[in-house]
Motif scaffolding. Structure first.
Motif, PDB file in Angstrom:
ATOM      1  N   ASP A 244      38.152  33.070  33.268  1.00 14.23           N
ATOM      2  CA  ASP A 244      37.035  33.531  33.740  1.00 14.23           C
ATOM      3  C   ASP A 244      36.022  32.579  32.539  1.00 14.23           C
ATOM      4  O   ASP A 244      35.141  32.824  32.226  1.00 14.23           O
ATOM      5  N   SER A 245      36.455  31.069  32.592  1.00 16.50           N
ATOM      6  CA  SER A 245      35.483  30.357  31.862  1.00 16.50           C
ATOM      7  C   SER A 245      34.403  29.829  32.500  1.00 16.50           C
ATOM      8  O   SER A 245      33.255  29.454  31.920  1.00 16.50           O
ATOM      9  N   ILE A 246      34.282  30.072  33.719  1.00 15.33           N
ATOM     10  CA  ILE A 246      33.216  29.962  34.495  1.00 15.33           C
ATOM     11  C   ILE A 246      33.060  31.262  35.189  1.00 15.33           C
ATOM     12  O   ILE A 246      33.786  31.991  36.029  1.00 15.33           O
ATOM     13  N   ALA A 247      31.871  31.891  35.105  1.00 14.79           N
ATOM     14  CA  ALA A 247      31.610  33.545  35.200  1.00 14.79           C
ATOM     15  C   ALA A 247      31.576  33.490  36.838  1.00 14.79           C
ATOM     16  O   ALA A 247      32.209  34.703  37.114  1.00 14.79           O
ATOM     17  N   LEU A 248      31.152  32.778  37.607  1.00 19.00           N
ATOM     18  CA  LEU A 248      31.090  32.798  38.952  1.00 19.00           C
ATOM     19  C   LEU A 248      32.594  32.672  39.708  1.00 19.00           C
ATOM     20  O   LEU A 248      32.769  33.040  40.920  1.00 19.00           O
ATOM     21  N   SER A 249      33.698  32.068  38.887  1.00 17.67           N
ATOM     22  CA  SER A 249      34.609  31.669  39.611  1.00 17.67           C
ATOM     23  C   SER A 249      35.643  32.947  39.841  1.00 17.67           C
ATOM     24  O   SER A 249      36.491  32.881  40.964  1.00 17.67           O
ATOM     25  N   ILE A 250      35.069  34.164  39.343  1.00 18.03           N
ATOM     26  CA  ILE A 250      36.157  35.191  39.540  1.00 18.03           C
ATOM     27  C   ILE A 250      35.205  36.405  39.976  1.00 18.03           C
ATOM     28  O   ILE A 250      33.873  36.268  40.052  1.00 18.03           O
ATOM     29  N   ALA A 251      35.863  37.513  40.507  1.00 17.15           N
ATOM     30  CA  ALA A 251      35.074  38.550  41.036  1.00 17.15           C
ATOM     31  C   ALA A 251      34.203  39.152  40.092  1.00 17.15           C
ATOM     32  O   ALA A 251      34.472  39.197  39.147  1.00 17.15           O
ATOM     33  N   HIS A 252      33.129  39.717  40.688  1.00 22.86           N
ATOM     34  CA  HIS A 252      31.938  40.211  39.937  1.00 22.86           C
ATOM     35  C   HIS A 252      32.570  41.700  39.244  1.00 22.86           C
ATOM     36  O   HIS A 252      33.460  42.170  39.905  1.00 22.86           O
ATOM     37  N   PRO A 253      32.188  41.903  37.930  1.00 24.87           N
ATOM     38  CA  PRO A 253      32.836  42.959  37.477  1.00 24.87           C
ATOM     39  C   PRO A 253      32.438  44.319  38.162  1.00 24.87           C
ATOM     40  O   PRO A 253      33.464  45.294  38.011  1.00 24.87           O
ATOM     41  N   SER A 254      31.775  44.430  38.851  1.00 23.34           N
ATOM     42  CA  SER A 254      31.502  45.524  39.905  1.00 23.34           C
ATOM     43  C   SER A 254      32.399  45.627  41.181  1.00 23.34           C
ATOM     44  O   SER A 254      32.357  46.712  41.778  1.00 23.34           O
ATOM     45  N   ASN A 255      32.838  44.631  41.498  1.00 27.67           N
ATOM     46  CA  ASN A 255      33.758  44.451  42.639  1.00 27.67           C
ATOM     47  C   ASN A 255      35.002  45.461  42.177  1.00 27.67           C
ATOM     48  O   ASN A 255      35.956  44.868  41.476  1.00 27.67           O
ATOM     49  N   THR A 256      35.435  46.450  42.864  1.00 25.48           N
ATOM     50  CA  THR A 256      36.420  47.139  42.805  1.00 25.48           C
ATOM     51  C   THR A 256      37.644  46.899  43.919  1.00 25.48           C
ATOM     52  O   THR A 256      38.850  47.521  43.923  1.00 25.48           O
ATOM     53  N   GLU A 257      37.118  46.310  44.989  1.00 18.01           N
ATOM     54  CA  GLU A 257      38.219  45.965  46.043  1.00 18.01           C
ATOM     55  C   GLU A 257      39.242  44.879  45.812  1.00 18.01           C
ATOM     56  O   GLU A 257      40.311  45.130  46.223  1.00 18.01           O
ATOM     57  N   LEU A 258      38.647  43.747  44.993  1.00 16.33           N
ATOM     58  CA  LEU A 258      39.715  42.947  44.709  1.00 16.33           C
ATOM     59  C   LEU A 258      40.549  43.213  43.451  1.00 16.33           C
ATOM     60  O   LEU A 258      39.984  43.584  42.372  1.00 16.33           O
ATOM     61  N   GLN A 259      41.745  42.963  43.637  1.00 18.78           N
ATOM     62  CA  GLN A 259      42.743  43.281  42.510  1.00 18.78           C
ATOM     63  C   GLN A 259      43.666  42.244  42.177  1.00 18.78           C
ATOM     64  O   GLN A 259      43.945  41.262  42.862  1.00 18.78           O
ATOM     65  N   GLY A 260      44.155  42.118  40.832  1.00 17.51           N
ATOM     66  CA  GLY A 260      45.410  41.269  40.719  1.00 17.51           C
ATOM     67  C   GLY A 260      44.824  39.747  40.657  1.00 17.51           C
ATOM     68  O   GLY A 260      43.577  39.515  40.496  1.00 17.51           O
ATOM     69  N   ASP A 261      45.841  39.143  41.404  1.00 22.32           N
ATOM     70  CA  ASP A 261      45.210  37.599  41.472  1.00 22.32           C
ATOM     71  C   ASP A 261      44.294  37.145  42.405  1.00 22.32           C
ATOM     72  O   ASP A 261      43.466  36.306  42.355  1.00 22.32           O
ATOM     73  N   ALA A 262      43.808  38.343  43.119  1.00 21.74           N
ATOM     74  CA  ALA A 262      42.876  38.070  44.215  1.00 21.74           C
ATOM     75  C   ALA A 262      41.483  37.873  43.550  1.00 21.74           C
ATOM     76  O   ALA A 262      40.571  37.366  44.056  1.00 21.74           O
TER      77      ALA A 262
END
Length: 384
Positions: A244-262
């Motif tokens: 998470d060193s780049i905020a946009l690289s990972i799923a948005h905190p509100s996104n509950t569809e993507l789980q785990g490594d996705a």
């Protein structure tokens, strides 16, 4: 004088198992005649990317491109449909539009012949005395154009299967991210002093990251944890898990569809021949390449955000920081790929063995070799 047949050299180069693979022969990069074969058998017979569909939002929005030297116009017509057509006037063959913009009517800058957004002829001044002229039978030739997952894909080949068919395996890999929903926030054009394949290959492998990108992202890369899976007929790929060193690289905190490594996986997709996509759960960026002689490449460079981040009040600041990083990474890639081109001019230039992390490069070489006819009309001197 050394005489080379680059097509034969490339076929021999790619006939070995991957475990014995070498980099592509110098001649396939430096030869003017081999580039002519690529223009005819690769670029004129492939789907090429003109950018994102949201670059053309309203009727009359247009952009221009070239395919194997052919001027092409892509626009949004009055009904809101994407169209591509010849960008050459049917009168004295002037190019009609340049760059991108918005227009209600396509007007030739030479003699003011004008065309509607569907390519039909609208007006032709002072033509009433020529009995051979028929306005109703004059229109700009149509070119195939489709919207594939939010990408504008154009081809000169009337028989080429649709991207949805030739790239169907893409759904199994990244369909969960819904590329078509991402929103473009920047689009730029560049020209580098290197061969188009050198830049394409550079994108396809992450083996170069620790060294070439030592000033930016290279320190976070562990080559021992990197794998390059076998690709598919129309594209190759690899992927990296990011933190998470780049905020946009990972799923948005509100996104509950993507789980785990996705939530953390970044995909690097190389759609043959010349569309290179980096896709993360938060943002994307891409390069679309056009050869400009053996030693230059024109680059369409764009990118943007996942819909979850578009509405985030902090997204603009995050993306500004990200764009700065992307620009710095691009500068590093430019230096590396231009040095490779310069090195290829050496009399001592010779391809070396490939790492297991360069499997996509070998698959790319095999794809190109399969596109070039086995019987070429002539052999020609090596450049340099």
């Amino acid at each position: 004088m050394t005489i080379h047949d680059p097509a034969a050299e490339l076929r021999a180069n790619t006939a070995v198992p991957f475990e014995e693979a070498q980099a592509m022969p110098v001649s396939v990069y430096t030869s003017e005649s081999f580039l002519a074969l690529e223009e005819t058998h690769v670029f004129a017979k492939s789907w090429l990317c003109a950018g994102r569909t949201d670059a053309l939002k309203a009727p009359g929005d247009y952009l221009t491109m070239e395919i194997a030297g052919e001027p092409i116009l892509v626009l949004r017509d009055r009904e809101g449909h994407l169209r591509a057509m010849s960008n050459v006037c049917r009168h004295r063959m002037s190019v009609l539009l340049e760059g991108r913009g918005t227009t209600r009517v396509i007007t030739c800058p030479y003699h003011a012949w004008s065309y509607n957004l569907d390519g039909t002829l609208r007006g032709a001044p002072a033509m009433e005395l020529n009995s051979s002229f028929c306005k109703d039978q004059t229109r700009l030739p149509a070119v195939r154009c489709v919207d594939w997952k939010g990408w504008i894909m154009v081809t000169l080949d009337p028989d080429l299967p649709e991207p949805a068919e030739s790239l169907r395996e893409m759904d199994d890999l990244v369909g969960y991210l819904r590329m078509e929903d991402y929103v473009e926030t920047f689009r730029e054009e560049h020209r580098w002093d290197t061969n188009w394949k050198i830049l394409a290959e550079n994108f396809m492998e992450s083996y170069h990251l620790p060294m070439c990108h030592g000033g930016t992202i290279g320190g976070a890369v562990d080559l021992r944890k990197m794998t390059c899976p076998e690709g598919f007929e129309g594209f190759n790929y690899h992927h990296i898990l990011k933190d998470d060193s780049i905020a946009l690289s990972i799923a948005h905190p509100s996104n509950t569809e993507l789980q785990g490594d996705a939530r953390y996986r970044t995909w690097l997709l190389s759609v043959y021949p010349a569309l290179l996509i980096t896709l993360t759960p938060g943002y994307f960026w891409y390069l679309s390449l056009t050869p400009d002689g053996p030693g230059h490449v024109k680059i369409l460079f764009g990118g943007g955000l996942h819909p979850d981040f578009v509405a985030d009040p902090e997204a603009a600041a995050h993306f500004e920081a990200l764009k700065g990083l992307l620009d710095a990474v691009n500068d590093e890639d430019r230096g590396c790929t231009e040095r490779v081109w310069k090195g290829m001019q050496s009399r001592f230039a010779k391809p070396g063995a490939l790492s297991h992390l360069e499997r996509p490069n070998f698959e790319f070489a095999r794809w190109i070799a399969g596109k070039i006819p086995e019987e070429t009309p002539e052999k020609f001197p090596a450049a340099g």
